[in-house]
Design an enzyme around this catalytic site. Structure first.
Site, PDB file in Angstrom:
ATOM      1  N   GLY A 165      51.596   4.763   8.544  1.00 39.27           N
ATOM      2  CA  GLY A 165      51.243   3.350   8.904  1.00 39.27           C
ATOM      3  C   GLY A 165      52.705   2.813   8.571  1.00 39.27           C
ATOM      4  O   GLY A 165      53.266   2.458   9.885  1.00 39.27           O
ATOM      5  N   CYS A 166      53.248   2.220   7.718  1.00 39.15           N
ATOM      6  CA  CYS A 166      54.430   1.235   7.419  1.00 39.15           C
ATOM      7  C   CYS A 166      55.531   1.893   7.986  1.00 39.15           C
ATOM      8  O   CYS A 166      56.497   1.360   8.448  1.00 39.15           O
ATOM      9  CB  CYS A 166      54.412   0.463   6.080  1.00 39.15           C
ATOM     10  N   VAL A 167      55.946   3.379   7.560  1.00 37.71           N
ATOM     11  CA  VAL A 167      57.064   3.802   7.933  1.00 37.71           C
ATOM     12  C   VAL A 167      57.266   3.995   9.343  1.00 37.71           C
ATOM     13  O   VAL A 167      58.235   3.526  10.077  1.00 37.71           O
ATOM     14  CB  VAL A 167      57.154   4.934   7.093  1.00 37.71           C
TER      15      VAL A 167
END
Lengths: 232, 232, 232, 232
Positions: A165-167
């Protein structure tokens, strides 16, 4: 089952790497001269058990990030943390955008202060940036890019969660913006089997270098410290 | 080997889905009222054999996109194509950014007109947008977002290649910007085994809905056509 | 001197308007269907006397904004406030970017809580967004654009300070992003003579409509209220 | 009337400068180490007479830009040109956004090739970037920012038209992104009296340094040339 999954993935990655290599993918972007450390969503909702957002692997991730922070602070490089949190999680006019239609971000209200605070085992220092982001990427809708540009940064060392997701989105945006992304293998995590491995594979093929912690610590030991008065 | 890979992935996805579902992920974002079709990098370097960027699956992708275009044009919805190409691929001052340090974008010079032109089996019409992008995401460094906003679009139907690269990054950016991403399962591709499946799995869990072509065609049949004079 | 300045400017604007009009500039963008109110930097450092950032005209601006807020809240439209403030205003790794090299933003430290808080005469309600921005534009490095897009907004009603700085840059970005900018004439200010008038003139010629408060209140009275459950 | 306008403006600027200076505004941002030249909309629609977009002052602007280009190219610094042009200027699904509701951009169709081409007195060389932008700012919806960041640029030398429109918005975005904006006084123009002077005044107070051509040429003579192989 973990071994079985790893074995299956290793087979796929071996085959895929042959194709990628033969076509000129999977190159090394390398380290630049002026790095910053970006820790993605290492807040309690993600780093502690018992939360819908809890991630695995904190026994490795937290000590790894501690080591990076120590090495980076010794050189006065910028350290940035993100957390994901919202002002309005009910009714109209929310700042969640459309993301609550896919994942349970409605529980990440800024009023749940403990949940969205950075894990105190890797607590930010007074002169470090804690960015409250609303979307997956640390760059999206934040001042991260102009902060890095104005401070002359050319390399971003990425840690945190989640890898799928965010990484990952942060890493894709980082190279798009013109920064060299270095993802620290031991310092990223997620919450379902296989997903860290697959996303590291994709990233290393196309968007940034996945490097072992030791290599990144060596690099940080080698670079010049940021001058006390950082011109401009 | 394809069956073996699919079997291994299916096992992993089943296990991972249990965890995701129990935690409130894998929700449906659903269709909005005003869609646009975004075809990512369906230019000859990707759609035809013999190029470092060639992708598999065009026998399914091209007819699928043709069907989508027909349905979308019947309703006058915006159709956008992207291609990835550069003015300067040697020496200093390149517009490749840092991407050539990971993948062979130096062969995507704008002078190789045939390579970077949209495949004529799905040729753009005169009033459709062809965006020359420089990075993976169709949103990054382009006018796509403001084009969609100014035209009142709330939903983006995504097709093209590659699933692990440009389509994925575009999808992540789309939901971040506030558009509902719908990825058409039969209309996306890539060039190494397993990578389409894994990235569709990640996307459907967190960033957009992966839908079969039939569902998307049904949706396009149902919506109101865009008025001939689109106010404003 | 104020009259003299006004007279000189009026002469110039009359002459310039002739040219603009003859060439097809100075058109009306008009109101859309789904407005939001964006109050730029109406925090104490700007609205109260005795600060380097203090602005004139608060006797008119504050009551005007109060009237707008009342009218907008009655229709449940989104209300956004910005303030400009920084975590690190000394030494290396500042989030001021390069702006302190032009203007004294180093005094806008987040620790000066009273200075950077929104003026309590126009206090935000619990479900309204207060965005801490780092640059002039309310859009730059913030989630404002995706917040507006995800909530279906097509029109931004702009108030605040300063007209030659943050309000102007926000207005330029607003139309660029695809929102109709409406600048409320009585609700914008600055700190040196002539600058409000000139910037309103430029904006109205090219970037947004400058409208009297009464017109904007009429508009807000006319629009449909936002449904209690705002789909999505 | 020109003298009269100038006299009136000079009086206002003198008064305003007193206030700005006493409050710590109107600082100097200074030159950085790695400049790029950005020429805004010096295409025939703007540089030649007889067009709705025609600007004044080309007798000074064109030779000034020629001198800058010669000096910059001698040091191999990046040179970027913009033009503003659209694919679809009628009916639905235009890429004009909302801008045609304020100014006559509908005449800037890409099919009017001569109009939107860069003036051949200052023709781009093969390795220079010509960016077709859709909005006022050269940064908005373009790859300019990541192009500059990836090439290590810290300073942007701005020329072109119009001062109240595209040059100003570009300058505001430049400092927001973390680049030092230098506006070359002799090399910017517009199409109505007073507007160049006022916008230069605002910019110099808050967003960038307005410098005479001679100073910029001196600077370009002093800097190191870009290495033939520009690492990365």
């Amino acid at each position: 089952m973990a071994d079985e999954i790893q074995e299956a993935l290793d087979k796929i990655f071996a085959k895929d790497s042959e194709i990628y290599k033969s076509r000129g993918f999977q190159r090394r972007i390398g380290y630049g001269k002026r790095p910053a450390i970006i820790n993605i969503d290492l807040a309690n909702a993600w780093t502690r058990p018992g939360h819908a957002f809890s991630c695995d692997g904190m026994d490795t991730i937290i000590p790894g990030v501690q080591a990076l922070l120590k090495a980076g602070r010794a050189k006065r490089i910028p350290v940035v943390y993100t957390t994901t949190a919202y002002n309005v999680t009910e009714g109209t006019n929310t700042d969640m955008g459309l993301w609550h239609l896919k994942i349970p971000v409605e529980i990440l209200n800024l009023e749940n202060k403990e949940d969205v605070a950075i894990d105190d085992r890797i607590a930010p220092e007074a002169n470090e940036q804690v960015i409250v982001k609303k979307r997956a990427s640390a760059f999206h809708g934040t001042y991260l890019s102009s902060f890095l540009q104005a401070n002359g940064i050319d390399t971003v060392i990425l840690t945190g969660v989640t890898m799928a997701g965010c990484v990952r989105h942060t890493c894709e945006d980082a190279i798009a913006e013109g920064f060299r992304p270095i993802v620290v293998r031991e310092c990223v995590g997620d919450r379902v089997p296989g997903v860290v491995e697959w996303n590291l594979f994709d990233i290393d093929a196309k968007f940034g270098d996945v490097e072992p912690l030791e290599s990144v610590l060596d690099y940080l030991a080698r670079i010049d410290p940021v001058p006390l008065r950082n011109a401009p």
